[in-house]
Design an enzyme around this catalytic site. Structure first.
Site, PDB file in Angstrom:
ATOM      1  N   LYS A  51       0.841  -1.204   0.000  1.00 58.62           N
ATOM      2  CA  LYS A  51       0.000   0.000   0.000  1.00 58.62           C
ATOM      3  C   LYS A  51       0.872   1.249   0.000  1.00 58.62           C
ATOM      4  O   LYS A  51       1.888   1.302   0.709  1.00 58.62           O
ATOM      5  CB  LYS A  51      -0.897  -0.022   1.243  1.00 58.62           C
ATOM      6  CG  LYS A  51      -1.893   1.131   1.324  1.00 58.62           C
ATOM      7  CD  LYS A  51      -2.786   0.992   2.554  1.00 58.62           C
ATOM      8  CE  LYS A  51      -3.805   2.104   2.667  1.00 58.62           C
ATOM      9  NZ  LYS A  51      -4.647   1.990   3.874  1.00 58.62           N
ATOM     10  N   SER A 103      -9.599   1.973   3.243  1.00 56.61           N
ATOM     11  CA  SER A 103      -8.759   2.741   2.354  1.00 56.61           C
ATOM     12  C   SER A 103      -7.753   1.903   1.581  1.00 56.61           C
ATOM     13  O   SER A 103      -7.192   2.384   0.604  1.00 56.61           O
ATOM     14  CB  SER A 103      -8.002   3.792   3.165  1.00 56.61           C
ATOM     15  OG  SER A 103      -7.139   3.168   4.107  1.00 56.61           O
ATOM     16  N   SER A 142      -9.700  -0.430   7.454  1.00 53.94           N
ATOM     17  CA  SER A 142      -9.203  -0.336   6.075  1.00 53.94           C
ATOM     18  C   SER A 142      -8.555  -1.580   5.502  1.00 53.94           C
ATOM     19  O   SER A 142      -8.203  -1.595   4.321  1.00 53.94           O
ATOM     20  CB  SER A 142      -8.208   0.812   5.960  1.00 53.94           C
ATOM     21  OG  SER A 142      -8.900   2.016   5.903  1.00 53.94           O
TER      22      SER A 142
HETATM   23  N1  GLN Z   1     -12.957   4.114   6.987  1.00 51.76           N
HETATM   24  C1  GLN Z   1     -12.250   4.534   8.136  1.00 51.76           C
HETATM   25  C2  GLN Z   1     -11.856   5.980   7.993  1.00 51.76           C
HETATM   26  O1  GLN Z   1     -12.189   6.539   7.006  1.00 51.76           O
HETATM   27  C3  GLN Z   1     -11.040   3.678   8.354  1.00 51.76           C
HETATM   28  C4  GLN Z   1      -9.842   4.098   7.614  1.00 51.76           C
HETATM   29  C5  GLN Z   1      -8.646   3.246   7.911  1.00 51.76           C
HETATM   30  O2  GLN Z   1      -8.759   2.210   8.566  1.00 51.76           O
HETATM   31  N2  GLN Z   1      -7.484   3.701   7.483  1.00 51.76           N
HETATM   32  O3  GLN Z   1     -11.247   6.548   8.839  1.00 51.76           O
END
Ligand code: GLN
Length: 482
Positions: free
Chosen positions: A84, A159, A183
């Site tokens: 990532k 994400s 994410s």
């Molecule tokens: N969807 C969550 C957010 O927008 C989690 C994001 C993540 O785990 N990096 O913060």
């Protein structure tokens, strides 16, 4: 819906190892093919942002050299892996999905990256993600959305959408993602693969671009539970470069141990109220399978769950507002050319560089930390976080693991929810609880909706008990694919 037939190379860590040792292919040949395949397929999904052919071929050649000399090439020998783009790679562009870092070349490698390359892993490239890992659909990337390989008009989740997509698409065998509030698990469930969020501190965060430091984790994606466990094995363990990395010894996650008879599984009933039946039915069917395998299923309660989303979005944005302060056009990042004064330079560089979601979070985070509101919001959220963690501690006095949904719905259409950030936040309800408690949790594929969209089941266990989580996941995987 356009359900596409996607190429799945079908390889695992074991099948690659067997091929290398049987001299069916060299690591270099295999890597060349993997790169050519990934580059040819990538326009369909936009999952890779950068390919690293030179680095990949060098890693592959060193695997071949070790095999030729009779040395152990490592547990991930020759395995194509994607990383990532919030995890830094020396000499290889790391954008964090942000225009601000569009040309950033880090001078060092993240510990997880060093460890997987030492284990013989081959990094093919870097994957697309929401800007600074903020989002649930990968639509917040400055480099365009990722399309879900299972249904190209849908999001892959976020994400870590790119990291999930490449594994589901078969353009990498494994990948690394990051998880702050879901994410890894949510994109794994949307793409029909395994995604693991280890215990907080289990994997070093050194080289993971900080979003919310008390919640950030690095973790693996893989098509099989075993491969996810093997990748975690390689990256887990104390690292002196990260003061929050745990000293706890790393057990052997890969020891065969499929028997789950007598294990107690908790099902938090409140998690299933209001859950669409297309998702809930699949998970309850999976719970039945676990029952048939000899697990004892009990109802449990996690009473503070209704406060989890609010608590998470206060703590995560507070930490993010501090962590993102460094992108100021001086220490990192593109600098605005329009500024006349120093303060204008800061303001314009940040204004031109950050996307809307990051700006929204910086404002919210700054607000909850500000004088007069700190006690009312931030401090209170920290207290609620403790109550949520206690809910889990109590539950784990009665059960070995908890089974829950990952997302209230399967992969949605690209563009469907972009204009409603609050709805997107609320959908994080099943994943942020485990993140706030810092416990291990993973998403395991558990079938598809009538429309053909993957559904993930979440398995959560006590701190540092990844072994029990993998045991249940693997037993279920075996039973459901037989
Ligand atoms: N969807 C969550 C957010 O927008 C989690 C994001 C993540 O785990 N990096 O913060």
């Amino acid at each position: 819906m356009s359900l596409t037939r996607y190429t799945n190379a079908g390889h695992t860590i074991d099948s690659i190892r067997a091929g290398l040792f049987a001299k069916e292919f060299s690591a270099e040949e295999f890597t060349r093919q993997a790169l050519a395949h990934a580059e040819a397929e990538n326009p369909k999904t936009n999952a890779y942002l950068t390919f690293a052919p030179e680095r990949a071929l060098n890693a592959a050649r060193s695997v071949d050299a070790k095999i030729a000399k009779g040395e152990d090439p490592g547990p991930l020998a020759g395995v194509p892996i994607a990383v990532k783009d919030v995890i830094v790679t020396r000499g290889l562009k790391t954008t964090c999905g942000s225009k601000l870092l569009a040309n950033y070349i880090p001078p060092y490698d993240a510990t997880a990256v060093i460890r997987l390359e030492q284990a013989g892993g081959v990094i093919l490239g870097k994957t697309n993600c929401d800007e600074f890992a903020m989002g649930s659909s990968n639509e917040n990337s400055a480099f365009g959305p990722v399309r879900n390989p299972v249904a190209l008009d849908r999001v892959p989740g976020g994400s870590s959408g790119g990291s999930a997509a490449v594994v589901a698409q078969g353009t990498a065998v494994l990948s690394l993602g990051s998880d702050t509030g879901g994410s890894i698990r949510q994109p794994a469930s949307f793409c029909g693969i395994n995604g693991v969020t280890p215990t907080y501190g289990r994997v070093s965060r050194y080289g993971l671009t900080a979003f919310a430091s008390s919640l950030d984790h690095i973790g693996p994606f893989a098509r099989t539970v075993r491969d996810a466990a093997r990748l975690l094995q390689v990256i887990a363990g104390r690292d002196e470069m990260d003061a929050t990395s745990a000293f706890a010894p790393v057990p052997d996650y890969t020891a065969p141990n499929g028997d789950v008879r007598g294990m107690k599984i908790g099902v938090p009933r409140e998690y299933f109220d209001g859950l669409a039946s297309e998702t809930g039915d699949r998970i309850m069917a999976a719970v039945d399978t676990l029952k048939k395998l000899g697990c004892e299923v009990r109802d449990i309660q996690l009473p503070h769950t209704p406060y989890a989303v609010a608590c998470y979005y206060i703590i995560a944005t507070a930490e993010a507002s501090a962590n993102l302060a460094r992108y100021d056009g001086v220490r990192y990042t593109a600098r605005s050319s329009k500024a006349q004064t120093l303060s204008e330079m800061y303001r314009l560089s940040r204004d031109e560089g950050f996307g809307d979601e990051c700006k929204r979070r910086i404002m919210l985070g700054t607000y909850v930390l500000s004088h007069g509101y700190y006690d009312a919001y931030y401090l209170k959220a920290q207290k609620v976080r403790t109550l949520i963690a206690r809910d889990f501690e109590r539950a784990f006095e009665q059960v070995d693991a908890i089974v829950a949904p990952v997302s209230p719905f399967p992969a949605f259409k690209i563009g469907e929810k972009v204009n409603d950030p609050a709805a997107m936040y609320l959908a994080d309800i099943y994943t942020v609880t485990g993140s706030l408690a810092g416990i291990p949790c993973m998403s395991v594929p558990c079938g598809r909706t009538p429309e053909g969209l993957p559904v993930g089941m979440q398995i959560l266990t006590k701190h540092f008990n990844e072994t029990a989580m993998f045991r249940i996941a693997e037993a279920y995987e075996k039973a459901s694919t037989n």
